[in-house]
Enzyme design. Structure first.
Site, short mmCIF file in Angstrom:
data_model
loop_
_atom_site.label_atom_id
_atom_site.label_comp_id
_atom_site.label_asym_id
_atom_site.label_seq_id
_atom_site.Cartn_x
_atom_site.Cartn_y
_atom_site.Cartn_z
N GLU A 143 0.84 -1.19 0.00
CA GLU A 143 0.00 0.00 0.00
C GLU A 143 0.87 1.24 0.00
OE1 GLU A 143 -3.51 2.26 2.53
OE2 GLU A 143 -3.46 0.07 2.44
N GLU A 150 4.84 5.19 3.53
CA GLU A 150 4.30 6.50 3.93
C GLU A 150 5.48 7.40 4.27
OE1 GLU A 150 2.47 9.61 4.42
OE2 GLU A 150 1.06 7.93 4.10
N ASP A 180 -3.16 12.19 -3.09
CA ASP A 180 -3.38 13.63 -3.28
C ASP A 180 -3.86 13.87 -4.71
OD1 ASP A 180 -3.16 16.44 -3.58
OD2 ASP A 180 -1.59 16.49 -2.05
#
Length: 246
Positions: A74, A99, A149
């Site tokens: 992910e 992340e 985003d």
């Protein structure tokens, strides 16, 4: 010496022949944020066990997890609630999260440790660099990209992570038959994703004719608090699942 777990990751502009992650255009903006004690604990105490870096090089995923199992990657897991939930629900699947924001990485690590999860590993790196440098070809069963985003201004569309070059890189890392699953709450970005994917070689849309190019939200994708709140307000969410066809 600064601690790389807390440092911002930046790279200078490079030419068009450079790897994707060194071309000077980022799909994210690093934002400063205060860290809770739980997040600090995750970074300081759990990171040495579950954290990964580019310096680790190309991964042998079976050796990394100590078994042969499906692997889900992910990109951009935010605060990590959805990814932790998936890892807990599916102990027979291995998960890797990427992340760049320290609070989210710390939160996920803290939660993973409290729940005793052993099927989860984390990068705090540029996702393109991880794909290019760390993950073998044909090694992933699924790549998840949830609510990236949208960069809504036209002048910023070049910053959107979903671009032809990114999609081709993803295809090379998916196993034949593996899937790229994307979700967004920006209808215009959903259309952009669909357009890029429909033009991409080596992918087949899994959507049925009645909903194409989108699919209903699969049960295996957890409903986030943000998404649930948006649904109550009548906001839409669009899921796209494309399968590597070769």
């Amino acid at each position: 010496m600064s601690d790389p777990r807390y440092d911002d990751k930046t790279t200078g502009p490079e030419g068009p022949e450079a790897p994707l992650h060194r071309r000077g255009i980022k799909s994210y903006v690093l934002r400063a944020g205060r860290m809770t004690q739980a997040q600090i604990r995750g970074l300081e105490e759990v990171w040495p066990r579950l954290g990964l870096t580019l310096a680790d090089g190309r991964q042998d995923l079976e050796a990394l997890f100590g078994r042969r199992a499906p692997v889900v990657l992910e990109i951009g897991f935010g605060m990590g609630a959805s990814l932790v939930e998936q890892a807990e629900r599916h102990p027979d699947t291995d998960f890797i999260g990427i992340e760049v924001h320290a609070p989210g990485v710390g939160k996920l690590l803290d939660e993973a440790d409290k729940r005793g999860l052993t099927n989860l590993r984390v990068y705090r790196e540029d996702a393109l660099a991880v794909l290019e440098q760390c993950l073998p070809e044909a090694s992933l069963d699924t790549l998840q990209l949830f609510f990236p985003d949208p960069w809504p201004k036209k002048k910023h569309h070049k910053r959107r992570i979903v671009q032809p070059a990114f999609v081709e890189l993803v295809r090379s890392r998916l196993k034949p038959g593996g899937t790229l699953h994307m979700a967004t709450d920006w209808e215009a970005y959903a259309g952009w994703m669909a357009e890029v994917m429909q033009a991409a070689p080596g992918f087949a849309n899994t959507a049925g004719a009645e909903t194409a190019p989108y699919v209903p939200r699969p049960e295996f994708r957890p409903l986030t608090k943000f998404e649930a709140r948006g649904e109550k307000l009548g906001h839409g969410v669009w899921d796209l699942i494309f399968r590597r066809a070769d």
